[in-house]
Motif scaffolding. Structure first.
Motif, PDB file in Angstrom:
ATOM      1  N   GLU A   1       0.819  -1.215   0.000  1.00 65.50           N
ATOM      2  CA  GLU A   1       0.000   0.000   0.000  1.00 65.50           C
ATOM      3  C   GLU A   1       0.856   1.271   0.000  1.00 65.50           C
ATOM      4  O   GLU A   1       0.422   2.325   0.470  1.00 65.50           O
ATOM      5  N   ARG A   2       2.071   1.164  -0.510  1.00 64.46           N
ATOM      6  CA  ARG A   2       2.958   2.340  -0.580  1.00 64.46           C
ATOM      7  C   ARG A   2       3.507   2.612  -1.970  1.00 64.46           C
ATOM      8  O   ARG A   2       3.595   3.764  -2.383  1.00 64.46           O
ATOM      9  N   GLN A   3       3.889   1.561  -2.690  1.00 67.35           N
ATOM     10  CA  GLN A   3       4.686   1.748  -3.904  1.00 67.35           C
ATOM     11  C   GLN A   3       3.897   2.369  -5.052  1.00 67.35           C
ATOM     12  O   GLN A   3       4.477   3.000  -5.929  1.00 67.35           O
ATOM     13  N   TYR A   4       2.576   2.170  -5.061  1.00 67.32           N
ATOM     14  CA  TYR A   4       1.787   2.600  -6.225  1.00 67.32           C
ATOM     15  C   TYR A   4       0.720   3.622  -5.866  1.00 67.32           C
ATOM     16  O   TYR A   4      -0.039   4.045  -6.730  1.00 67.32           O
ATOM     17  N   ARG A   5       0.628   4.014  -4.576  1.00 71.00           N
ATOM     18  CA  ARG A   5      -0.517   4.833  -4.173  1.00 71.00           C
ATOM     19  C   ARG A   5      -0.405   6.278  -4.679  1.00 71.00           C
ATOM     20  O   ARG A   5       0.679   6.822  -4.850  1.00 71.00           O
ATOM     21  N   SER A   6      -1.587   6.886  -4.886  1.00 76.41           N
ATOM     22  CA  SER A   6      -1.633   8.317  -5.191  1.00 76.41           C
ATOM     23  C   SER A   6      -1.220   9.080  -3.936  1.00 76.41           C
ATOM     24  O   SER A   6      -1.328   8.568  -2.819  1.00 76.41           O
ATOM     25  N   ASP A   7      -0.782  10.315  -4.134  1.00 72.66           N
ATOM     26  CA  ASP A   7      -0.396  11.145  -2.994  1.00 72.66           C
ATOM     27  C   ASP A   7      -1.591  11.318  -2.053  1.00 72.66           C
ATOM     28  O   ASP A   7      -2.741  11.321  -2.492  1.00 72.66           O
ATOM     29  N   GLN A   8      -1.304  11.474  -0.750  1.00 77.06           N
ATOM     30  CA  GLN A   8      -2.387  11.741   0.189  1.00 77.06           C
ATOM     31  C   GLN A   8      -3.088  13.030  -0.252  1.00 77.06           C
ATOM     32  O   GLN A   8      -2.420  13.991  -0.659  1.00 77.06           O
ATOM     33  N   PRO A   9      -4.431  13.077  -0.149  1.00 77.06           N
ATOM     34  CA  PRO A   9      -5.193  14.169  -0.767  1.00 77.06           C
ATOM     35  C   PRO A   9      -5.283  15.424   0.093  1.00 77.06           C
ATOM     36  O   PRO A   9      -4.808  15.454   1.224  1.00 77.06           O
ATOM     37  N   CYS A  10      -5.927  16.422  -0.463  1.00 76.30           N
ATOM     38  CA  CYS A  10      -6.413  17.614   0.241  1.00 76.30           C
ATOM     39  C   CYS A  10      -5.277  18.503   0.754  1.00 76.30           C
ATOM     40  O   CYS A  10      -5.498  19.331   1.636  1.00 76.30           O
ATOM     41  N   ASN A  11      -4.070  18.294   0.182  1.00 78.51           N
ATOM     42  CA  ASN A  11      -2.983  19.223   0.431  1.00 78.51           C
ATOM     43  C   ASN A  11      -2.714  19.509   1.901  1.00 78.51           C
ATOM     44  O   ASN A  11      -2.451  20.652   2.270  1.00 78.51           O
ATOM     45  N   SER A  12      -2.803  18.482   2.728  1.00 79.56           N
ATOM     46  CA  SER A  12      -2.621  18.700   4.152  1.00 79.56           C
ATOM     47  C   SER A  12      -1.196  18.350   4.559  1.00 79.56           C
ATOM     48  O   SER A  12      -0.728  17.254   4.281  1.00 79.56           O
ATOM     49  N   PRO A  13      -0.491  19.270   5.230  1.00 80.55           N
ATOM     50  CA  PRO A  13       0.889  18.967   5.623  1.00 80.55           C
ATOM     51  C   PRO A  13       0.982  17.806   6.612  1.00 80.55           C
ATOM     52  O   PRO A  13       2.018  17.159   6.717  1.00 80.55           O
ATOM     53  N   ILE A  14      -0.098  17.539   7.354  1.00 85.60           N
ATOM     54  CA  ILE A  14      -0.058  16.420   8.304  1.00 85.60           C
ATOM     55  C   ILE A  14      -0.829  15.200   7.776  1.00 85.60           C
ATOM     56  O   ILE A  14      -1.037  14.214   8.496  1.00 85.60           O
TER      57      ILE A  14
ATOM     58  N   GLU B   1     -16.829  21.070  15.628  1.00 89.67           N
ATOM     59  CA  GLU B   1     -17.939  21.005  14.678  1.00 89.67           C
ATOM     60  C   GLU B   1     -17.570  20.170  13.455  1.00 89.67           C
ATOM     61  O   GLU B   1     -18.420  19.837  12.645  1.00 89.67           O
ATOM     62  N   GLN B   2     -16.275  19.887  13.319  1.00 89.94           N
ATOM     63  CA  GLN B   2     -15.798  19.272  12.075  1.00 89.94           C
ATOM     64  C   GLN B   2     -15.526  17.783  12.200  1.00 89.94           C
ATOM     65  O   GLN B   2     -15.372  17.263  13.295  1.00 89.94           O
ATOM     66  N   GLU B   3     -15.448  17.135  11.037  1.00 85.76           N
ATOM     67  CA  GLU B   3     -14.988  15.757  10.984  1.00 85.76           C
ATOM     68  C   GLU B   3     -13.657  15.722  10.269  1.00 85.76           C
ATOM     69  O   GLU B   3     -13.537  16.229   9.152  1.00 85.76           O
ATOM     70  N   PHE B   4     -12.654  15.140  10.918  1.00 87.98           N
ATOM     71  CA  PHE B   4     -11.348  14.977  10.290  1.00 87.98           C
ATOM     72  C   PHE B   4     -11.194  13.545   9.799  1.00 87.98           C
ATOM     73  O   PHE B   4     -11.827  12.630  10.314  1.00 87.98           O
ATOM     74  N   PHE B   5     -10.325  13.386   8.796  1.00 90.48           N
ATOM     75  CA  PHE B   5      -9.997  12.048   8.326  1.00 90.48           C
ATOM     76  C   PHE B   5      -8.486  11.874   8.307  1.00 90.48           C
ATOM     77  O   PHE B   5      -7.763  12.847   8.067  1.00 90.48           O
ATOM     78  N   ASN B   6      -8.023  10.661   8.552  1.00 84.25           N
ATOM     79  CA  ASN B   6      -6.604  10.337   8.402  1.00 84.25           C
ATOM     80  C   ASN B   6      -6.381   9.967   6.934  1.00 84.25           C
ATOM     81  O   ASN B   6      -6.728   8.875   6.505  1.00 84.25           O
ATOM     82  N   PHE B   7      -5.797  10.903   6.177  1.00 88.78           N
ATOM     83  CA  PHE B   7      -5.685  10.722   4.726  1.00 88.78           C
ATOM     84  C   PHE B   7      -4.640   9.682   4.330  1.00 88.78           C
ATOM     85  O   PHE B   7      -4.553   9.290   3.179  1.00 88.78           O
ATOM     86  N   ASP B   8      -3.808   9.280   5.293  1.00 89.30           N
ATOM     87  CA  ASP B   8      -2.800   8.259   4.978  1.00 89.30           C
ATOM     88  C   ASP B   8      -3.438   6.868   4.953  1.00 89.30           C
ATOM     89  O   ASP B   8      -2.880   5.936   4.391  1.00 89.30           O
ATOM     90  N   GLN B   9      -4.591   6.731   5.594  1.00 83.53           N
ATOM     91  CA  GLN B   9      -5.305   5.448   5.596  1.00 83.53           C
ATOM     92  C   GLN B   9      -6.246   5.393   4.390  1.00 83.53           C
ATOM     93  O   GLN B   9      -6.320   6.333   3.607  1.00 83.53           O
ATOM     94  N   TRP B  10      -7.025   4.299   4.308  1.00 79.90           N
ATOM     95  CA  TRP B  10      -7.969   4.170   3.195  1.00 79.90           C
ATOM     96  C   TRP B  10      -8.998   5.303   3.233  1.00 79.90           C
ATOM     97  O   TRP B  10      -9.663   5.569   2.222  1.00 79.90           O
ATOM     98  N   ASP B  11      -9.154   5.997   4.376  1.00 77.46           N
ATOM     99  CA  ASP B  11     -10.027   7.172   4.433  1.00 77.46           C
ATOM    100  C   ASP B  11      -9.564   8.277   3.483  1.00 77.46           C
ATOM    101  O   ASP B  11     -10.342   9.168   3.162  1.00 77.46           O
ATOM    102  N   GLY B  12      -8.316   8.208   3.035  1.00 79.43           N
ATOM    103  CA  GLY B  12      -7.842   9.171   2.030  1.00 79.43           C
ATOM    104  C   GLY B  12      -8.086   8.686   0.608  1.00 79.43           C
ATOM    105  O   GLY B  12      -7.726   9.385  -0.354  1.00 79.43           O
TER     106      GLY B  12
END
Ligand SMILES: [Fe+2]
Length: 526
Positions: A315-328, A382-393
């Motif tokens: 799950e590293r070699q072919y994945r697209s970059d983590q989305p939404c331009n988040s530094p973390i 008030e917000q929902e965050f997602f961990n974009f490094d996981q499949w949630d990204g």
């Protein structure tokens, strides 16, 4: 590189036919020619010191063969300490731990180009059987390892016992769980990534890294030399064959394909990735050709009769970059999340996985998965965050996988996951946006062997787990592994945690157990 048995017979000067003190000297099989105990000829380059400091390992078993591994390294954290020459390494596989009855043997070559590591494909073995193996280089003899072949492809094994583990940050604690894992009676150990950490020395850690952040081959090799020197880790490798996949820290935190977490140019990062993949290969008992550049196709399947199929995922070699331009690599959802072409597995691997799941070959499909598959929104004010490094990204890629599980005929999917340094269990829904949609599988998330979970986030994630009705279990303070048993009727998972990793010894306990009935998806407390 391994000499064939024919090649080794030609290469050895003499051999003693076994038989005097064994059943038939032939691995218990009268229909085969006797196996000779191999010897090497000619003067050997002198090895200063004990070469087997990193132990032995086996992996990727089949019904008739298993990969055996060792590396000659008298100075494992300082370049290995070997002469710049090829060294013949004798290997032996026996049906008994005293090596009275050899089942296979040969001579492999440990060469400087591969850091004097060897990968032997020991073949001609019987299915579903214990074997013992060892190596010899010059006068030095390795420790003995135990391994086990898998059942024949058309066999119906009564049970499969395996454990899975991940995330062994040297600087976060001792690998206390391994002392207990080595004592479990297992067919397989599955490792889900973060075998090494690439980070620099932490001056306040109890056990410290050997140098700065890793960037080149020599540094990666030395880091493996440090990690693989651990006696507990060596004991687990010597106790059972391993199936290994990787996550990010074998190269660099949160990397994606050719993209470095801090934005190094892809050409520079690919050079680093090539070195990291090479060092990983050199230290891992995998059934793969050695890599020769930045690419290493390592996803693969391992069968266990008609009971289970392991799908080892990359799950590293072919994945697209983590989305939404988040530094973390975490944050609120953005439009990019829904782009269909974004991928976790890459097109080829995704097709391979979906094809492999279409017609189940066994009762249980086990997906060895580096990062959490289930949707786990993190409520923050008030917000929902997602961990974009996981499949949630990668929601569209996850949807394609869940759709396949929902539409196929038969089969039972169990996803086993590392990465997050917390234990958890969750049902997998056909559609996480519809709580009432059907359950299509289960995910077991194993805590780390030693890597810490950020104390400040423990409660935040507890809130997230509570808010997601499909999550049935969450615990982030403890370290350990998960032990699983599968039969044709049921899968059972025991979360095994030690009290502390601040000391080398600490008692272990099963703190939570979950079961899934075959044909009835959904976790039940056991
Ligand atoms: Fe980790």
């Amino acid at each position: 590189m391994t000499l064939s048995r024919r090649g080794f017979l030609a290469a050895v000067a003499s051999g003693v036919v076994l038989g005097a003190c064994s059943d038939d000297g032939n691995g218990g099989r009268a229909d085969r020619e006797p196996i000779r105990r191999p010897t090497t000829t000619g003067p050997l380059p002198r090895i200063e010191g004990m070469p087997f400091t990193l132990g032995v390992a086996s992996g990727d078993p089949r019904p008739d063969s298993v990969i055996l591994w060792t590396r000659l390294a008298p100075e494992p954290t300082a370049g290995g300490g070997m002469p710049d020459a090829d060294i013949p390494v004798v290997w032996e596989v026996a049906t008994d731990d005293r090596f009275r009855s050899l089942a296979a043997a040969g001579v492999a070559t440990a060469s400087p180009a591969m850091a004097h590591s060897v990968h032997v494909d020991a073949s001609g073995l019987d299915p579903a059987r214990d074997y013992w193996y060892r190596f010899r280089a010059g006068d030095a003899e390795s420790p003995v390892g135990r391994t086990r072949t898998t059942p024949a492809e058309d066999a119906s094994p009564e049970r499969l016992r395996f454990a899975f583990a991940s995330c062994q940050n040297w600087q976060d604690g001792f690998w206390t769980p391994y002392r207990h894992l080595a004592e479990e009676d297992l067919d397989l150990v599955v490792f889900l990534g973060d075998y090494i950490y690439e980070s620099a020395v932490n001056p306040t850690a109890a056990r410290q890294h050997d140098g700065p952040e890793l960037f080149d081959l020599a540094q990666y090799r030395n880091r493996y030399g440090l990690y693989k020197g651990d006696a507990g880790l060596q004991a687990v490798h010597a106790a059972a064959p391993w199936l290994v996949t990787w996550d990010d820290h074998e190269v660099d935190n949160n990397y994606a394909d050719d993209l470095h977490e801090d934005g190094d140019p892809p050409e520079a990062f690919l050079k680093r990735r090539a070195d990291a993949y090479r060092a990983w290969y050199e230290h891992t008992p995998v059934r793969l050709e050695p890599p020769s550049g930045p690419d290493l196709e390592m996803y693969r399947r391992v069968g266990f009769g008609d009971l289970a199929t392991f799908h080892m995922l990359d799950e590293r070699q072919y994945r697209s970059d983590q989305p939404c331009n988040s530094p973390i690599d975490a944050g609120p959802a953005c439009a990019e999340l829904d782009e269909r072409e974004r991928t976790m597995l890459g097109e080829r691997q995704e097709r391979w996985l979906l094809d492999g799941l279409a017609r189940p070959a066994a009762t249980w499909d086990v997906l060895a998965n580096s990062v959490i598959l289930a949707q786990v929104p993190i409520p923050l004010g008030e917000q929902e965050f997602f961990n974009f490094d996981q499949w949630d990204g990668y929601p569209p890629a996850r949807r394609r996988l869940l759709d396949r599980l929902a539409e196929r005929d038969g089969g039972n999917a169990v996803v086993i996951t590392g990465d997050i340094h917390a234990s958890g269990a969750t049902d997998l829904l056909a559609d996480f946006d519809d709580e009432r949609s059907k359950v299509v599988g289960s995910e077991l998330i194993g805590t780390s062997v030693s890597s810490e979970f950020d104390e400040a986030l423990i409660e935040v994630f507890a809130t997230a787990a509570e808010a997601a009705p499909w999550v049935t279990y969450y615990e982030a303070r403890q370290r350990g592994y998960v032990r699983c048993e599968m039969t044709a009727e049921e899968m059972r998972a025991d979360f095994r945690h030690v009290e502390t990793t601040a000391t080398r010894r600490s008692p272990i306990a099963t703190v939570s157990s979950w079961a899934v009935e075959a044909g009835r998806p959904g976790l039940q407390e056991a």
